[in-house]
Motif scaffolding. Structure first.
Motif, PDB file in Angstrom:
ATOM      1  N   PRO A 165       5.490  -1.698 -25.324  1.00 39.22           N
ATOM      2  CA  PRO A 165       6.179  -2.171 -25.727  1.00 39.22           C
ATOM      3  C   PRO A 165       5.527  -3.220 -26.498  1.00 39.22           C
ATOM      4  O   PRO A 165       3.816  -3.664 -26.497  1.00 39.22           O
ATOM      5  CB  PRO A 165       6.186  -3.178 -24.380  1.00 39.22           C
ATOM      6  N   ALA A 166       5.918  -3.864 -27.894  1.00 39.13           N
ATOM      7  CA  ALA A 166       5.039  -4.929 -28.563  1.00 39.13           C
ATOM      8  C   ALA A 166       4.138  -6.426 -27.350  1.00 39.13           C
ATOM      9  O   ALA A 166       5.118  -6.401 -26.203  1.00 39.13           O
ATOM     10  CB  ALA A 166       6.175  -5.502 -29.610  1.00 39.13           C
ATOM     11  N   PRO A 167       3.227  -6.562 -27.716  1.00 35.34           N
ATOM     12  CA  PRO A 167       2.448  -6.071 -29.177  1.00 35.34           C
ATOM     13  C   PRO A 167       0.753  -4.867 -28.957  1.00 35.34           C
ATOM     14  O   PRO A 167       0.162  -4.991 -29.625  1.00 35.34           O
ATOM     15  CB  PRO A 167       1.096  -6.679 -29.340  1.00 35.34           C
ATOM     16  N   VAL A 168       1.466  -4.328 -27.884  1.00 36.88           N
ATOM     17  CA  VAL A 168       0.477  -2.954 -27.322  1.00 36.88           C
ATOM     18  C   VAL A 168       0.266  -1.699 -28.054  1.00 36.88           C
ATOM     19  O   VAL A 168       1.904  -1.608 -28.788  1.00 36.88           O
ATOM     20  CB  VAL A 168       0.259  -2.627 -25.575  1.00 36.88           C
ATOM     21  N   PRO A 169      -0.434  -1.193 -29.298  1.00 38.74           N
ATOM     22  CA  PRO A 169      -0.114   0.120 -29.381  1.00 38.74           C
ATOM     23  C   PRO A 169       0.450   1.329 -28.871  1.00 38.74           C
ATOM     24  O   PRO A 169       0.446   0.966 -27.186  1.00 38.74           O
ATOM     25  CB  PRO A 169      -1.681   0.214 -30.262  1.00 38.74           C
ATOM     26  N   GLY A 170       1.205   1.775 -29.333  1.00 39.38           N
ATOM     27  CA  GLY A 170       1.457   2.640 -28.742  1.00 39.38           C
ATOM     28  C   GLY A 170       0.377   3.827 -28.883  1.00 39.38           C
ATOM     29  O   GLY A 170      -0.654   4.290 -28.940  1.00 39.38           O
TER      30      GLY A 170
END
Length: 124
Positions: free
Chosen positions: A44-49
């Motif tokens: 989920p944004a803003p977490v990096p994939g």
């Protein structure tokens, strides 16, 4: 700058992505399937994939970078038990008698990651 992905080498990107999708609850990207050379677990944004890339060699030494995770719905120990049930293994146990500390685990391809105490455990 914005951090877009954390990229992890993998022998089988799809299988490793399935493990991490189960760990995080984040979905595998639409269109990614078994046999792909790149598989993305969408955060989920803003977490990096988490992007898993196929490489021919197996992991041989300790990771130079690893991810530290903080449980948001379980205690540290409950989370460790949950991850073990998904296929993780304990690498080093740094839990202390007073409740502090963390656990370093291996994912199914032996990449190290840590589970720290939850926010509620740290503020108690």
């Amino acid at each position: 700058m914005i951090l877009r992905h954390v990229t992890i080498d993998a022998g089988d990107p799809y299988e490793l992505a399935k493990f991490w999708s189960a760990v995080t609850g984040w979905p595998i990207a639409d269109g990614d399937e078994p046999g792909d050379d790149e598989v993305l677990v969408v955060a989920p944004a803003p977490v990096p994939g988490l992007l898993f890339i196929a490489v021919p060699e197996t992991k041989a030494v300790k990771n130079r970078v690893h991810i530290d995770w903080v449980p948001d719905q379980r205690t540290r120990d409950e989370e460790v038990d949950h991850l073990l049930s998904l296929g993780a293994t304990i690498h080093e146990d740094h839990r202390q008698p007073d409740g502090r500390g963390w656990v370093t685990l291996h994912d199914p391809e032996h990449n190290e990651f840590c589970i720290e105490r939850s926010e509620s455990e740290r503020t108690a």
